[in-house]
Design a protein around this motif. Structure first.
Motif, PDB file in Angstrom:
ATOM      1  N   LEU A 133      42.492  41.831  33.336  1.00  0.00           N
ATOM      2  CA  LEU A 133      43.580  42.681  33.814  1.00  0.00           C
ATOM      3  C   LEU A 133      43.498  42.950  35.309  1.00  0.00           C
ATOM      4  CD1 LEU A 133      43.903  45.422  31.013  1.00  0.00           C
ATOM      5  CD2 LEU A 133      45.352  43.413  31.377  1.00  0.00           C
ATOM      6  N   GLU A 134      42.332  42.731  35.903  1.00  0.00           N
ATOM      7  CA  GLU A 134      42.164  42.981  37.341  1.00  0.00           C
ATOM      8  C   GLU A 134      43.167  42.188  38.183  1.00  0.00           C
ATOM      9  OE1 GLU A 134      40.592  44.868  39.404  1.00  0.00           O
ATOM     10  OE2 GLU A 134      39.477  46.046  37.930  1.00  0.00           O
ATOM     11  N   GLN A 135      43.564  41.033  37.704  1.00  0.00           N
ATOM     12  CA  GLN A 135      44.501  40.206  38.471  1.00  0.00           C
ATOM     13  C   GLN A 135      45.885  40.858  38.572  1.00  0.00           C
ATOM     14  OE1 GLN A 135      45.878  36.559  36.374  1.00  0.00           O
ATOM     15  NE2 GLN A 135      44.684  37.333  34.632  1.00  0.00           N
ATOM     16  N   HIS A 136      46.138  41.869  37.755  1.00  0.00           N
ATOM     17  CA  HIS A 136      47.440  42.540  37.769  1.00  0.00           C
ATOM     18  C   HIS A 136      47.423  43.830  38.572  1.00  0.00           C
ATOM     19  CE1 HIS A 136      49.071  39.838  34.688  1.00  0.00           C
ATOM     20  NE2 HIS A 136      47.914  39.975  34.053  1.00  0.00           N
ATOM     21  N   ARG A 137      46.264  44.217  39.081  1.00  0.00           N
ATOM     22  CA  ARG A 137      46.174  45.472  39.831  1.00  0.00           C
ATOM     23  C   ARG A 137      47.054  45.413  41.079  1.00  0.00           C
ATOM     24  NH1 ARG A 137      42.259  49.552  40.018  1.00  0.00           N
ATOM     25  NH2 ARG A 137      40.745  48.298  38.851  1.00  0.00           N
ATOM     26  N   ASN A 138      47.858  46.469  41.274  1.00  0.00           N
ATOM     27  CA  ASN A 138      48.730  46.605  42.444  1.00  0.00           C
ATOM     28  C   ASN A 138      49.719  45.443  42.596  1.00  0.00           C
ATOM     29  OD1 ASN A 138      47.529  49.071  43.323  1.00  0.00           O
ATOM     30  ND2 ASN A 138      45.820  47.895  44.180  1.00  0.00           N
ATOM     31  N   LYS A 139      50.058  44.824  41.489  1.00  0.00           N
ATOM     32  CA  LYS A 139      51.051  43.745  41.519  1.00  0.00           C
ATOM     33  C   LYS A 139      52.210  44.142  40.629  1.00  0.00           C
ATOM     34  CE  LYS A 139      47.708  40.130  42.595  1.00  0.00           C
ATOM     35  NZ  LYS A 139      47.100  38.826  42.185  1.00  0.00           N
ATOM     36  N   GLN A 140      53.000  43.183  40.198  1.00  0.00           N
ATOM     37  CA  GLN A 140      54.154  43.520  39.366  1.00  0.00           C
ATOM     38  C   GLN A 140      53.691  44.085  38.026  1.00  0.00           C
ATOM     39  OE1 GLN A 140      56.086  39.697  39.158  1.00  0.00           O
ATOM     40  NE2 GLN A 140      55.144  39.196  37.190  1.00  0.00           N
ATOM     41  N   SER A 141      54.581  44.798  37.386  1.00  0.00           N
ATOM     42  CA  SER A 141      54.246  45.468  36.135  1.00  0.00           C
ATOM     43  C   SER A 141      53.809  44.463  35.075  1.00  0.00           C
ATOM     44  CB  SER A 141      55.438  46.279  35.632  1.00  0.00           C
ATOM     45  OG  SER A 141      56.560  45.437  35.420  1.00  0.00           O
TER      46      SER A 141
END
Length: 452
Positions: A133-141
């Motif tokens: 899930l780290e790859q989604h931090r501060n990116k699109q929902s």
């Protein structure tokens, strides 16, 4: 509880349409209809749904009577015959002596000391998932509904089969989703064609079931022929023996129990977690308390010990309050084998008692401001401990209490604790989520969250 009366009275009938009774109201808005019934009736109400006479039980003490004190008079309702087509004759759908035998055989697999051995598997799979899930931090929902489906599938595969089913997860998940969707559709449709007819839905169902069966029977066959001894749920079920006859489960029985555990451990937990994250994204004050606890207790350990998770008391309260507002099993039904009395009222033989945990959990008589999300209701010695024991039924009750309730609670604590330690959650703007009452109480659409 007083269940006899000097004169037997019919249960008050709720007005409905000619011929159709209350069927359309339940099809159009089941939860709204339940709330209306709760406001207008006190103890029981007689409904006519799908051509059947059904009696909604509104008081916790009467619910306890039906599913615990006089449970032998109340068996599985006709709705479970539909679920049998998809799940088989496992603990969820079976009844009578067969169910009692299966429950005795399966119970040791879910003893607390047995579950302790599976907890590290849950922690390891959750830690790996958090890294992804780290790859989604501060990116699109991110679609958290799907994310929870993915991780709970991995956890159930590892704890049930000691397998990550590499390359098979998507197909297995899709097949289970298809069976779930078609079971919902069949239960809601008053026009039901026999399963043997080659309708498009029946063809889809048989293909999906064949895919699930191929996987599960394959694992069972491999275990039997290679005599593999693994400390997972399947291993415990394989070794279980009837204390009276010494018999073990057949392949068919093992298959049915595995499919039932798959459905409960995968879809139900994922839906509950999606609701929990949605509630937290709407209540930042609760999220801050949750994060504070998880970071103080779990610290920065990549793989916290199981004891650490048992110390997450506020995390458990959040889970319990989420299950109060959105219980996966939002309604249950039991058919009366013989005539019965609840107070002065008669329940005729062959008719059905309806029990709604969703309604019990939102009864303002027991739960002040019932629609408010407040985990402090579950603080030790607080409101929950002062209520009737059957005012809160996220896992059912009586002898048919969900066999995997402790497994599910521990899994949700681990998922939520490690997620809250790692991320902030922010709700996506203009996302309107309402409950969709199918077999389980699903969100009306996928829940998207920003991970920060």
């Amino acid at each position: 509880m007083e269940t006899t009366a000097t004169s037997a009275l019919p249960v008050p009938l709720h007005p409905g349409l000619p011929m159709l009774g209350n069927t359309l109201a339940f099809l159009r808005n089941p939860l709204g209809t339940l709330h209306t019934l709760q406001r207008q009736h006190d103890r029981l109400v007689h409904l006519r749904i799908g051509g059947r006479h059904q009696y909604l039980v509104l008081r916790p003490e009467d619910v306890k009577y039906v599913i615990q004190e006089n449970h032998r008079n109340y068996g599985r309702s006709p709705a479970f015959e539909i679920l049998k087509i998809f799940l088989g004759n496992g603990l969820l759908t079976s009844d009578g002596d067969f169910w009692r035998r299966q429950r005795r055989l399966a119970q040791p697999a879910f003893h607390r000391q047995r579950l302790a051995a599976l907890t590290m598997t849950m922690i390891a799979e959750t830690a790996s998932w958090i890294d992804e899930l780290e790859q989604h931090r501060n990116k699109q929902s991110i679609n958290m509904s799907q994310a929870f489906m993915d991780v709970t599938m991995r956890i159930v595969c590892k704890t049930l089969f000691s397998s990550d089913t590499t390359g098979k997860l998507d197909g297995l998940s899709n097949a289970l989703d298809t069976l779930n969707y078609l079971a919902n559709k069949k239960m809601l449709n008053p026009l039901r064609f026999p399963y043997s007819w080659p309708t498009p839905d029946n063809i889809r169902s048989k293909r999906a079931r064949a895919q699930v069966d191929s996987f599960i029977y394959g694992v069972i066959d491999q275990r039997r022929h290679h005599q593999e001894d693994k400390d997972d749920l399947l291993g415990m079920l394989l070794s279980a023996e009837d204390e009276d006859t010494g018999e073990k489960m057949s392949d068919q029985q093992l298959r049915d129990e595995c499919v039932t555990l798959f459905s409960a451990g995968h879809e139900t937990t994922a839906v509950s977690m999606a609701w929990t994250i949605y509630l937290l994204s709407q209540h930042p004050d609760v999220l801050v308390r949750l994060q504070t606890e998880s970071r103080e207790v779990l610290c920065n350990e990549p793989m916290p010990s199981p004891d650490k998770f048992r110390s997450l008391t506020y995390t458990l309260q959040v889970v319990q309050e989420s299950l109060r507002l959105y219980p996966p099993a939002w309604i249950m039904s039991r058919r009366a084998h013989n005539p019965d009395h609840i107070g002065p009222y008669t329940i005729p033989a062959g008719d059905t008692a309806l029990i709604s945990p969703y309604l019990l959990h939102r009864d303002p008589t027991n739960w002040p401001d019932p629609d408010r999300f407040d985990p402090d209701r579950f603080v030790a010695g607080g409101l929950k401990d002062q209520l009737h024991s059957y005012a809160y039924l996220p896992f059912g009750g009586g002898p048919r209490l969900c066999i995997g309730n402790q497994f599910a609670l521990m899994e949700m604590q681990i998922l939520l604790g490690m997620l809250a330690r790692s991320f902030d959650f922010k709700s996506v703007a203009n996302q309107r989520i309402i409950p969709k009452p199918l077999i389980t109480l699903r969100p009306s659409q996928a829940i998207y969250i920003n991970l920060l």
